[in-house]
Scaffold this motif. Structure first.
Motif, PDB file in Angstrom:
ATOM      1  N   ARG A 178       0.807  -1.219   0.000  1.00 33.71           N
ATOM      2  CA  ARG A 178       0.000   0.000   0.000  1.00 33.71           C
ATOM      3  C   ARG A 178       0.839   1.267   0.000  1.00 33.71           C
ATOM      4  N   GLU A 179       2.008   1.250   0.648  1.00 31.51           N
ATOM      5  CA  GLU A 179       2.813   2.460   0.796  1.00 31.51           C
ATOM      6  C   GLU A 179       3.824   2.662  -0.338  1.00 31.51           C
ATOM      7  N   ILE A 180       3.902   1.766  -1.281  1.00 36.80           N
ATOM      8  CA  ILE A 180       4.936   1.833  -2.320  1.00 36.80           C
ATOM      9  C   ILE A 180       4.462   2.743  -3.453  1.00 36.80           C
ATOM     10  N   PRO A 181       5.215   3.792  -3.778  1.00 42.93           N
ATOM     11  CA  PRO A 181       4.733   4.778  -4.761  1.00 42.93           C
ATOM     12  C   PRO A 181       4.351   4.202  -6.119  1.00 42.93           C
ATOM     13  N   ILE A 182       5.088   3.206  -6.618  1.00 42.53           N
ATOM     14  CA  ILE A 182       4.816   2.709  -7.965  1.00 42.53           C
ATOM     15  C   ILE A 182       3.420   2.113  -8.100  1.00 42.53           C
ATOM     16  N   TYR A 183       2.823   1.705  -6.978  1.00 40.49           N
ATOM     17  CA  TYR A 183       1.514   1.056  -7.030  1.00 40.49           C
ATOM     18  C   TYR A 183       0.363   1.992  -6.670  1.00 40.49           C
ATOM     19  N   ARG A 184       0.622   3.262  -6.398  1.00 40.88           N
ATOM     20  CA  ARG A 184      -0.438   4.159  -5.932  1.00 40.88           C
ATOM     21  C   ARG A 184      -1.548   4.326  -6.973  1.00 40.88           C
ATOM     22  N   ALA A 185      -1.183   4.491  -8.244  1.00 45.27           N
ATOM     23  CA  ALA A 185      -2.212   4.661  -9.276  1.00 45.27           C
ATOM     24  C   ALA A 185      -3.064   3.402  -9.408  1.00 45.27           C
ATOM     25  N   PHE A 211      -4.607  -3.566 -11.314  1.00 50.75           N
ATOM     26  CA  PHE A 211      -3.162  -3.623 -11.487  1.00 50.75           C
ATOM     27  C   PHE A 211      -2.848  -4.134 -12.893  1.00 50.75           C
ATOM     28  N   PRO A 212      -2.314  -3.275 -13.765  1.00 52.71           N
ATOM     29  CA  PRO A 212      -1.906  -3.744 -15.092  1.00 52.71           C
ATOM     30  C   PRO A 212      -0.623  -4.558 -14.993  1.00 52.71           C
ATOM     31  N   VAL A 213      -0.245  -5.203 -16.093  1.00 53.53           N
ATOM     32  CA  VAL A 213       1.017  -5.923 -16.141  1.00 53.53           C
ATOM     33  C   VAL A 213       2.168  -4.922 -16.000  1.00 53.53           C
ATOM     34  N   LEU A 214       3.139  -5.292 -15.178  1.00 53.80           N
ATOM     35  CA  LEU A 214       4.268  -4.421 -14.850  1.00 53.80           C
ATOM     36  C   LEU A 214       5.473  -4.824 -15.694  1.00 53.80           C
ATOM     37  N   ASP A 215       5.960  -3.888 -16.501  1.00 56.30           N
ATOM     38  CA  ASP A 215       7.111  -4.160 -17.369  1.00 56.30           C
ATOM     39  C   ASP A 215       8.387  -3.569 -16.789  1.00 56.30           C
ATOM     40  N   LYS A 216       9.527  -4.083 -17.249  1.00 49.78           N
ATOM     41  CA  LYS A 216      10.822  -3.638 -16.739  1.00 49.78           C
ATOM     42  C   LYS A 216      11.047  -2.134 -16.896  1.00 49.78           C
ATOM     43  N   PRO A 217      10.686  -1.495 -18.033  1.00 47.68           N
ATOM     44  CA  PRO A 217      10.890  -0.037 -18.114  1.00 47.68           C
ATOM     45  C   PRO A 217      10.129   0.739 -17.043  1.00 47.68           C
ATOM     46  N   GLU A 218       8.959   0.260 -16.676  1.00 44.84           N
ATOM     47  CA  GLU A 218       8.190   0.942 -15.632  1.00 44.84           C
ATOM     48  C   GLU A 218       8.875   0.808 -14.276  1.00 44.84           C
ATOM     49  N   ILE A 219       9.489  -0.343 -14.028  1.00 45.87           N
ATOM     50  CA  ILE A 219      10.226  -0.542 -12.778  1.00 45.87           C
ATOM     51  C   ILE A 219      11.387   0.440 -12.685  1.00 45.87           C
ATOM     52  N   ALA A 220      12.054   0.674 -13.821  1.00 49.13           N
ATOM     53  CA  ALA A 220      13.242   1.529 -13.833  1.00 49.13           C
ATOM     54  C   ALA A 220      12.903   3.013 -13.818  1.00 49.13           C
ATOM     55  N   ARG A 221      11.681   3.379 -14.252  1.00 48.60           N
ATOM     56  CA  ARG A 221      11.317   4.795 -14.353  1.00 48.60           C
ATOM     57  C   ARG A 221      11.197   5.412 -12.955  1.00 48.60           C
ATOM     58  N   GLY A 222      12.062   6.363 -12.656  1.00 47.50           N
ATOM     59  CA  GLY A 222      12.029   7.013 -11.348  1.00 47.50           C
ATOM     60  C   GLY A 222      12.680   6.214 -10.239  1.00 47.50           C
ATOM     61  N   PHE A 223      13.418   5.162 -10.597  1.00 47.91           N
ATOM     62  CA  PHE A 223      14.072   4.317  -9.591  1.00 47.91           C
ATOM     63  C   PHE A 223      15.182   5.114  -8.882  1.00 47.91           C
ATOM     64  N   HIS A 239      21.803 -11.561 -21.323  1.00 50.05           N
ATOM     65  CA  HIS A 239      21.340 -11.470 -22.701  1.00 50.05           C
ATOM     66  C   HIS A 239      20.834 -10.077 -23.070  1.00 50.05           C
ATOM     67  N   HIS A 240      20.415  -9.303 -22.078  1.00 48.60           N
ATOM     68  CA  HIS A 240      19.773  -8.031 -22.368  1.00 48.60           C
ATOM     69  C   HIS A 240      20.231  -6.990 -21.346  1.00 48.60           C
ATOM     70  N   ALA A 241      19.663  -5.787 -21.464  1.00 47.22           N
ATOM     71  CA  ALA A 241      20.053  -4.702 -20.572  1.00 47.22           C
ATOM     72  C   ALA A 241      19.815  -5.090 -19.118  1.00 47.22           C
ATOM     73  N   ARG A 242      20.741  -4.724 -18.273  1.00 43.39           N
ATOM     74  CA  ARG A 242      20.623  -5.037 -16.854  1.00 43.39           C
ATOM     75  C   ARG A 242      19.651  -4.078 -16.185  1.00 43.39           C
ATOM     76  N   MET A 243      18.996  -4.553 -15.124  1.00 43.98           N
ATOM     77  CA  MET A 243      17.995  -3.776 -14.415  1.00 43.98           C
ATOM     78  C   MET A 243      18.407  -3.660 -12.949  1.00 43.98           C
ATOM     79  N   GLN A 244      18.361  -2.448 -12.417  1.00 42.77           N
ATOM     80  CA  GLN A 244      18.713  -2.273 -11.020  1.00 42.77           C
ATOM     81  C   GLN A 244      17.519  -2.652 -10.150  1.00 42.77           C
TER      82      GLN A 244
END
Length: 423
Positions: free
Chosen positions: A14-21, A28-40, A67-72
């Motif tokens: 409940r308190e995590i900003p990425i899930y407020r909307a 809850f829509p499907v969560l993609d890697k670019p969305e995870i990285a946006r504003g990280f 194989h692909h771009a790394r994600m923090q």
């Protein structure tokens, strides 16, 4: 199956900003890697997470990115290792080797070895050695990493003898002479070929259990390993950000290990029986992932989107080959290869233009397939891909800079293969 989180999960996020909307919209829509990285990392920051980062209970890491771009990401220290140990401990076929205190020797990419050496050097406040000594390759009191070369096909005899000696040391530390072998299937197959070539079988003590867990292991490689070992050979499936989700039993049947997780299967294209994994997980308390698209593809026993019926982890969605018959995954080509001949070891499909393909391969014996098997492989690959295909034996196929093999590449104007799906 819409995969929406339960009220219990919602309370944990409940308190995590990425899930407020999503919370405000009730969906809850499907969560993609670019969305995870946006504003990280601000999109994940809560008072609890800030305190955990300050105390060391949470840390920043990068996904493997082989194989692909790394994600923090943010996770507890040794999150993936603890997930591995938990599965090893509880596995019905090999849990006894955990309980017996077996040491774990890991034969996988040199990048993994180098990571362990960096961690140990950082603990001492030092720089890692260019060639890590054995003491710098122990991750903890149970796990040691062996490999010091990028391409295992190029191991020299002295390197193999050194690794066998380190395996013997791990075995001799156990009162019953047991050890657990953790590996990439490819790396272990290369070791077996080198041991056979140089007549070193007496120096290679058989393990009490084996897990391969680092990349897709082809059916022929699995068959080759089973031919050489009497102990259970187990496959684990997971990722840096999620931990391990499934394990095989000794017969190759996959079982779910969805502690604090749920899984949805979505078709990668309308009408396809190839599915992508959508995972909801609160196993990592500092970065729970809700309806996260992992990028992995699977096929099921009955063709339905039932997560309990997974028959094959088929490769990465970014590496799908689009054909007139629909998307083709690494596992689909692997099925063709294994059906055509059990002797093919490493292979790579190189796309040449819009309508042609070139399948290059090595064999376990080092010799080309007989003409009938080569023709069968050529025909099956052409039918699968919808391309004119030719096959060609090679003495050696180089490994990628990640320490893993690419199954699909595009040949550019300079005839240099480049991995598909990479930026």
């Amino acid at each position: 199956m819409d995969g929406q989180p339960t009220p219990e999960v919602i309370e944990q996020i409940r308190e995590i900003p990425i899930y407020r909307a999503s919370l405000a919209n009730g969906h809850f829509p499907v969560l993609d890697k670019p969305e995870i990285a946006r504003g990280f990392p601000d999109n994940w920051m809560t008072p609890r997470l800030a305190a955990a980062l300050e105390s060391g209970d949470a840390e920043f890491v990068l996904s493997t990115g082989t194989h692909h771009a790394r994600m923090q990401i943010i996770r507890p220290p040794y999150f993936l290792l603890h997930s591995y140990y938990g599965l090893w401990r509880g596995h019905p076929d090999i849990g006894h080797t955990w309980d017996a205190g077996c040491r774990r020797v890991s034969l996988t990419t040199v990048l993994a070895t180098e990571h362990v050496a960096r961690v140990n050097a950082a603990r001492r406040g030092a720089e890692p050695a260019a060639v890590p000594a054995l003491d710098d390759r122990w991750l903890d009191e149970r796990t040691c990493y062996l490999n010091l070369r990028l391409d295992p096909a190029l191991w020299e005899r002295a390197e193999v003898e050194r690794m066998l000696k380190e395996i013997q040391d791990a075995r001799q530390a156990h009162p019953r002479g047991w050890y657990h072998l953790d590996c990439s299937g490819y790396h272990l197959a290369h070791l077996l070929r080198k041991v056979g070539e140089w007549g070193l079988w007496d120096d290679f003590p058989p393990p009490a259990s084996i897990i391969h867990a680092y990349e897709y292991t082809p059916a022929n490689v699995r068959r080759f390993l089973h031919q050489h070992f009497a102990c259970p050979v187990i496959d684990l499936f997971g990722s840096t950000e999620l931990g391990y989700l499934y394990y095989s039993d000794r017969r190759g049947t996959y079982r779910p290990h969805l502690d604090k997780m749920t899984v949805e299967l979505h078709p990668v294209a309308p009408g396809s029986t190839l599915y992508e994994l959508i995972v909801s997980s609160v196993r990592n308390p500092y970065m729970p992932l809700i309806r996260y698209r992992s990028g992995d593809c699977v096929r099921t026993l009955d063709g339905t989107p039932d997560p309990g019926q997974i028959a094959q982890f088929s490769g990465r969605q970014k590496e799908l080959l689009h054909t007139p018959h629909g998307p083709v995954a690494q596992g689909d080509l692997d099925h063709c290869v294994a059906e055509a001949s059990p002797h093919v070891f490493v292979y790579q499909l190189r796309l040449t233009g819009r309508t042609d393909a070139h399948l290059v391969y090595t064999t376990f014996q080092g010799t080309p397939l007989d003409p009938d098997a080569a023709a069968a492989l050529e025909e099956a690959t052409g039918a699968l891909t919808g391309r004119r295909c030719r096959v060609e034996h090679r003495a050696h196929l180089p490994i990628g800079k990640s320490g893993k093999y690419a199954w699909l590449t595009t040949t550019g104007s300079d005839d240099t293969p480049t991995r598909t799906g990479e930026a």
